[in-house]
Design an enzyme around this catalytic site. Structure first.
Site, PDB file in Angstrom:
ATOM      1  N   GLU A   1     -24.280  47.570 -81.560  1.00  0.00           N
ATOM      2  CA  GLU A   1     -22.682  48.440 -82.531  1.00  0.00           C
ATOM      3  C   GLU A   1     -21.733  46.953 -82.332  1.00  0.00           C
ATOM      4  O   GLU A   1     -22.265  46.099 -82.240  1.00  0.00           O
ATOM      5  CB  GLU A   1     -22.694  48.123 -80.788  1.00  0.00           C
ATOM      6  CG  GLU A   1     -23.153  50.216 -80.466  1.00  0.00           C
ATOM      7  CD  GLU A   1     -22.360  50.377 -79.071  1.00  0.00           C
ATOM      8  OE1 GLU A   1     -22.078  52.464 -78.524  1.00  0.00           O
ATOM      9  OE2 GLU A   1     -21.943  49.807 -78.682  1.00  0.00           O
TER      10      GLU A   1
ATOM     11  N   ASP B   1     -23.970  46.718 -72.238  1.00  0.00           N
ATOM     12  CA  ASP B   1     -23.209  45.612 -72.048  1.00  0.00           C
ATOM     13  C   ASP B   1     -22.124  44.887 -71.102  1.00  0.00           C
ATOM     14  O   ASP B   1     -21.978  43.417 -70.611  1.00  0.00           O
ATOM     15  CB  ASP B   1     -22.058  45.904 -72.733  1.00  0.00           C
ATOM     16  CG  ASP B   1     -22.370  46.589 -74.288  1.00  0.00           C
ATOM     17  OD1 ASP B   1     -23.182  45.877 -74.967  1.00  0.00           O
ATOM     18  OD2 ASP B   1     -21.229  47.288 -75.496  1.00  0.00           O
ATOM     19  N   HIS B   2     -22.527  45.646 -69.476  1.00  0.00           N
ATOM     20  CA  HIS B   2     -21.747  45.902 -68.682  1.00  0.00           C
ATOM     21  C   HIS B   2     -22.454  44.421 -67.536  1.00  0.00           C
ATOM     22  O   HIS B   2     -21.918  44.091 -66.045  1.00  0.00           O
ATOM     23  CB  HIS B   2     -20.902  46.417 -67.736  1.00  0.00           C
ATOM     24  CG  HIS B   2     -20.039  46.741 -69.433  1.00  0.00           C
ATOM     25  ND1 HIS B   2     -18.796  46.157 -69.259  1.00  0.00           N
ATOM     26  CD2 HIS B   2     -19.586  48.604 -69.895  1.00  0.00           C
ATOM     27  CE1 HIS B   2     -17.836  46.879 -70.321  1.00  0.00           C
ATOM     28  NE2 HIS B   2     -18.712  48.105 -70.850  1.00  0.00           N
TER      29      HIS B   2
ATOM     30  N   HIS C   1     -20.135  57.609 -74.367  1.00  0.00           N
ATOM     31  CA  HIS C   1     -19.219  56.818 -74.598  1.00  0.00           C
ATOM     32  C   HIS C   1     -18.730  57.611 -72.851  1.00  0.00           C
ATOM     33  O   HIS C   1     -17.983  58.852 -72.507  1.00  0.00           O
ATOM     34  CB  HIS C   1     -18.268  56.383 -75.613  1.00  0.00           C
ATOM     35  CG  HIS C   1     -16.617  55.603 -75.106  1.00  0.00           C
ATOM     36  ND1 HIS C   1     -17.000  54.370 -75.255  1.00  0.00           N
ATOM     37  CD2 HIS C   1     -15.824  55.791 -73.605  1.00  0.00           C
ATOM     38  CE1 HIS C   1     -16.180  53.114 -74.589  1.00  0.00           C
ATOM     39  NE2 HIS C   1     -14.990  54.374 -73.999  1.00  0.00           N
ATOM     40  N   GLY C   2     -18.615  56.794 -71.901  1.00  0.00           N
ATOM     41  CA  GLY C   2     -18.114  57.456 -70.342  1.00  0.00           C
ATOM     42  C   GLY C   2     -18.990  58.564 -70.511  1.00  0.00           C
ATOM     43  O   GLY C   2     -18.855  58.977 -68.878  1.00  0.00           O
TER      44      GLY C   2
ATOM     45  N   GLY D   1     -23.516  53.483 -70.691  1.00  0.00           N
ATOM     46  CA  GLY D   1     -23.994  52.272 -70.345  1.00  0.00           C
ATOM     47  C   GLY D   1     -23.004  51.942 -68.295  1.00  0.00           C
ATOM     48  O   GLY D   1     -23.804  51.945 -67.828  1.00  0.00           O
ATOM     49  N   HIS D   2     -21.587  51.735 -68.959  1.00  0.00           N
ATOM     50  CA  HIS D   2     -20.711  51.850 -67.864  1.00  0.00           C
ATOM     51  C   HIS D   2     -21.696  52.652 -66.691  1.00  0.00           C
ATOM     52  O   HIS D   2     -21.577  51.799 -65.561  1.00  0.00           O
ATOM     53  CB  HIS D   2     -19.375  52.121 -68.127  1.00  0.00           C
ATOM     54  CG  HIS D   2     -18.018  51.157 -67.420  1.00  0.00           C
ATOM     55  ND1 HIS D   2     -17.629  52.266 -66.208  1.00  0.00           N
ATOM     56  CD2 HIS D   2     -18.322  49.595 -67.091  1.00  0.00           C
ATOM     57  CE1 HIS D   2     -17.360  51.779 -65.236  1.00  0.00           C
ATOM     58  NE2 HIS D   2     -17.281  50.068 -66.016  1.00  0.00           N
TER      59      HIS D   2
ATOM     60  N   HIS E   1     -23.625  45.651 -77.699  1.00  0.00           N
ATOM     61  CA  HIS E   1     -22.098  45.646 -78.539  1.00  0.00           C
ATOM     62  C   HIS E   1     -21.745  44.543 -78.607  1.00  0.00           C
ATOM     63  O   HIS E   1     -21.441  44.135 -77.667  1.00  0.00           O
ATOM     64  CB  HIS E   1     -20.898  46.634 -77.824  1.00  0.00           C
ATOM     65  CG  HIS E   1     -20.338  46.716 -79.071  1.00  0.00           C
ATOM     66  ND1 HIS E   1     -18.486  47.449 -78.870  1.00  0.00           N
ATOM     67  CD2 HIS E   1     -19.845  46.313 -79.506  1.00  0.00           C
ATOM     68  CE1 HIS E   1     -18.135  47.628 -79.065  1.00  0.00           C
ATOM     69  NE2 HIS E   1     -17.460  46.844 -80.336  1.00  0.00           N
TER      70      HIS E   1
ATOM     71  N   ASN F   1     -27.260  50.954 -72.492  1.00  0.00           N
ATOM     72  CA  ASN F   1     -25.940  50.072 -73.155  1.00  0.00           C
ATOM     73  C   ASN F   1     -25.963  49.121 -71.677  1.00  0.00           C
ATOM     74  O   ASN F   1     -26.084  49.563 -71.220  1.00  0.00           O
ATOM     75  CB  ASN F   1     -24.632  50.791 -73.320  1.00  0.00           C
ATOM     76  CG  ASN F   1     -23.606  49.829 -73.694  1.00  0.00           C
ATOM     77  OD1 ASN F   1     -23.938  48.762 -73.060  1.00  0.00           O
ATOM     78  ND2 ASN F   1     -22.576  50.174 -74.767  1.00  0.00           N
TER      79      ASN F   1
ATOM     80  N   ARG G   1     -16.095  39.075 -75.413  1.00  0.00           N
ATOM     81  CA  ARG G   1     -15.996  39.448 -73.757  1.00  0.00           C
ATOM     82  C   ARG G   1     -17.683  39.114 -73.186  1.00  0.00           C
ATOM     83  O   ARG G   1     -17.253  39.707 -71.596  1.00  0.00           O
ATOM     84  CB  ARG G   1     -15.099  40.467 -74.127  1.00  0.00           C
ATOM     85  CG  ARG G   1     -15.604  41.930 -74.004  1.00  0.00           C
ATOM     86  CD  ARG G   1     -14.347  42.533 -73.849  1.00  0.00           C
ATOM     87  NE  ARG G   1     -13.694  42.934 -74.579  1.00  0.00           N
ATOM     88  CZ  ARG G   1     -12.553  43.813 -75.363  1.00  0.00           C
ATOM     89  NH1 ARG G   1     -13.128  45.072 -73.952  1.00  0.00           N
ATOM     90  NH2 ARG G   1     -11.691  44.086 -75.512  1.00  0.00           N
TER      91      ARG G   1
ATOM     92  N   GLU H   1     -22.412  59.188 -84.474  1.00  0.00           N
ATOM     93  CA  GLU H   1     -22.197  59.201 -82.659  1.00  0.00           C
ATOM     94  C   GLU H   1     -21.003  59.563 -82.532  1.00  0.00           C
ATOM     95  O   GLU H   1     -20.417  58.885 -82.902  1.00  0.00           O
ATOM     96  CB  GLU H   1     -22.844  57.805 -81.907  1.00  0.00           C
ATOM     97  CG  GLU H   1     -22.527  57.964 -80.915  1.00  0.00           C
ATOM     98  CD  GLU H   1     -23.406  56.387 -79.932  1.00  0.00           C
ATOM     99  OE1 GLU H   1     -24.075  56.389 -80.645  1.00  0.00           O
ATOM    100  OE2 GLU H   1     -23.095  56.263 -78.596  1.00  0.00           O
TER     101      GLU H   1
ATOM    102  N   ARG I   1     -18.134  35.088 -64.809  1.00  0.00           N
ATOM    103  CA  ARG I   1     -18.341  33.675 -63.477  1.00  0.00           C
ATOM    104  C   ARG I   1     -19.248  32.613 -64.349  1.00  0.00           C
ATOM    105  O   ARG I   1     -19.131  31.587 -64.459  1.00  0.00           O
ATOM    106  CB  ARG I   1     -19.086  33.787 -62.814  1.00  0.00           C
ATOM    107  CG  ARG I   1     -18.540  34.193 -61.751  1.00  0.00           C
ATOM    108  CD  ARG I   1     -17.769  33.107 -60.635  1.00  0.00           C
ATOM    109  NE  ARG I   1     -17.049  34.095 -59.397  1.00  0.00           N
ATOM    110  CZ  ARG I   1     -17.901  33.694 -58.412  1.00  0.00           C
ATOM    111  NH1 ARG I   1     -18.058  33.002 -58.438  1.00  0.00           N
ATOM    112  NH2 ARG I   1     -16.535  34.402 -57.240  1.00  0.00           N
TER     113      ARG I   1
ATOM    114  N   THR J   1     -11.923  49.490 -73.629  1.00  0.00           N
ATOM    115  CA  THR J   1     -12.722  49.771 -73.934  1.00  0.00           C
ATOM    116  C   THR J   1     -12.409  50.143 -75.539  1.00  0.00           C
ATOM    117  O   THR J   1     -11.425  50.723 -75.912  1.00  0.00           O
ATOM    118  CB  THR J   1     -13.653  50.833 -73.247  1.00  0.00           C
ATOM    119  OG1 THR J   1     -14.855  51.124 -73.171  1.00  0.00           O
ATOM    120  CG2 THR J   1     -12.886  52.011 -72.723  1.00  0.00           C
ATOM    121  N   THR J   2     -13.864  51.104 -76.094  1.00  0.00           N
ATOM    122  CA  THR J   2     -13.601  51.906 -78.131  1.00  0.00           C
ATOM    123  C   THR J   2     -12.448  52.961 -77.349  1.00  0.00           C
ATOM    124  O   THR J   2     -13.760  54.024 -76.612  1.00  0.00           O
ATOM    125  CB  THR J   2     -14.691  52.003 -78.327  1.00  0.00           C
ATOM    126  OG1 THR J   2     -15.808  50.775 -78.384  1.00  0.00           O
ATOM    127  CG2 THR J   2     -15.002  52.446 -79.797  1.00  0.00           C
TER     128      THR J   2
ATOM    129  N   ARG K   1     -19.365  42.046 -79.354  1.00  0.00           N
ATOM    130  CA  ARG K   1     -17.245  42.641 -79.747  1.00  0.00           C
ATOM    131  C   ARG K   1     -16.951  40.905 -80.461  1.00  0.00           C
ATOM    132  O   ARG K   1     -17.704  40.036 -80.268  1.00  0.00           O
ATOM    133  CB  ARG K   1     -16.829  42.810 -78.588  1.00  0.00           C
ATOM    134  CG  ARG K   1     -16.636  44.354 -77.855  1.00  0.00           C
ATOM    135  CD  ARG K   1     -15.869  44.176 -76.722  1.00  0.00           C
ATOM    136  NE  ARG K   1     -15.707  45.317 -76.327  1.00  0.00           N
ATOM    137  CZ  ARG K   1     -14.272  46.193 -76.694  1.00  0.00           C
ATOM    138  NH1 ARG K   1     -13.608  45.869 -77.999  1.00  0.00           N
ATOM    139  NH2 ARG K   1     -14.949  48.055 -76.277  1.00  0.00           N
TER     140      ARG K   1
END
Ligand SMILES: CC(=O)[C@@H](O)[C@H](O)COP(=O)(O)O
Ligand SMILES: NCC(=O)COP(=O)(O)O
Length: 248
Positions: free
Chosen positions: A75, A14-15, A196-197, A218-219, A48, A12, A54, A156, A23, A105-106, A50
């Site tokens: 997602e 996303d981040h 997740h996580g 991801g994160h 994802h 993932n 974001r 999932e 920025r 977060t989700t 959103r």
């Protein structure tokens, strides 16, 4: 290695976009991260979109669709805007997730049981344009059964409670819940993914669950990549989960 201990890694990104959006720059480019991830062994790329945009933006999704070499796991929340956008993109996979604008977060899984007709209609729409739909749910038997009833081929399982456990006993309880969820999903003929996580220190026990298809992470990978580079961060995670799955 048999199929039962084969595992896929969905990365993932996303981040990477979170850093760019902080920025309003054109860098870092989440697509560059995705292509690096693929080179380093990612089996798919998760993003994802959103409602509040974001991190990932609409133009990212279009570029990803053109450039990815593996497959996109897109997602989205279950809204008319998102469903229509997904229909126009036709990603290989769409994962329907719950969304709350105020959340960091989700926070939990999609309530499929409480809105079967709405989710069934979404699954039908997306399946019609060729997407394989998964539902991001808690490892709860009733939600798993509802997911099967609405016609989703995949689920999932949300691993956030396991990842955020405050002590080993709580982690063991949450892991057991995920293990039971995987068994329940498989018994209903569903493809079972999880995520997740998940992090370098907690992914192995989940990867070792027999029959689990894919972990979406991801994160932790993006954070680790700051220090070791994206390809190394992905390759390290892939090696970790593949070895854990092989050990079983
Ligand atoms: C559904 C899911 O678990 C991921 O897409 C995650 O939500 C991405 O990160 P954020 O929740 O921080 O947007
Ligand atoms: N669906 C879970 C996901 O894509 C990755 O979540 P996280 O590793 O960023 O928490």
């Amino acid at each position: 290695m048999t199929d039962a201990n084969r595992i896929l890694l969905g990365v993932n990104i996303d981040h990477v976009a979170t850093l760019r959006q902080a920025r309003g720059t054109r860098y870092p480019d989440p697509l560059k991260a995705a292509l690096d991830a693929e080179e380093a062994g990612a089996d798919g790329i998760t993003l994802h979109l959103r409602e509040d945009r974001r991190h990932i933006q609409d133009h990212d999704v279009r570029r990803f669709k053109e450039a990815l070499q593996t497959r996109m796991n897109f997602e989205i929340g279950v809204t008319e805007e998102m469903l229509a956008f997904a229909e126009s993109i036709r990603p290989e996979h769409v994962c329907l997730v719950p969304e709350n604008r105020a959340e960091l977060t989700t926070e939990g899984g999609l309530d499929v049981l409480g809105q079967e007709a709405r989710i069934r209609a979404a699954v039908e729409r997306l399946s019609r344009v060729g997407c394989e739909v998964s539902l991001f749910i808690d490892a709860d038997e009733q939600q798993i059964e509802a997911s099967r009833r609405v016609g989703a081929p995949a689920i999932e399982l949300h691993t956030g409670r396991y990842a955020e456990a405050h002590n080993p006993a709580e982690a063991a309880r949450e892991l057991a819940r995920i293990r039971d969820g995987v068994a329940c999903g498989l018994s209903h003929g569903l493809i079972v993914n999880a995520g997740h996580g998940l992090h370098y220190h907690n992914s192995e026990p989940v990867a070792a669950i027999a029959g689990i298809n894919e972990l979406n992470i991801g994160h932790a990978i993006v954070a680790h990549a700051l220090f070791v580079g994206f390809k190394t961060a992905v390759a390290e995670m892939k090696a970790l989960i593949v070895a854990a799955a092989a050990r079983g």
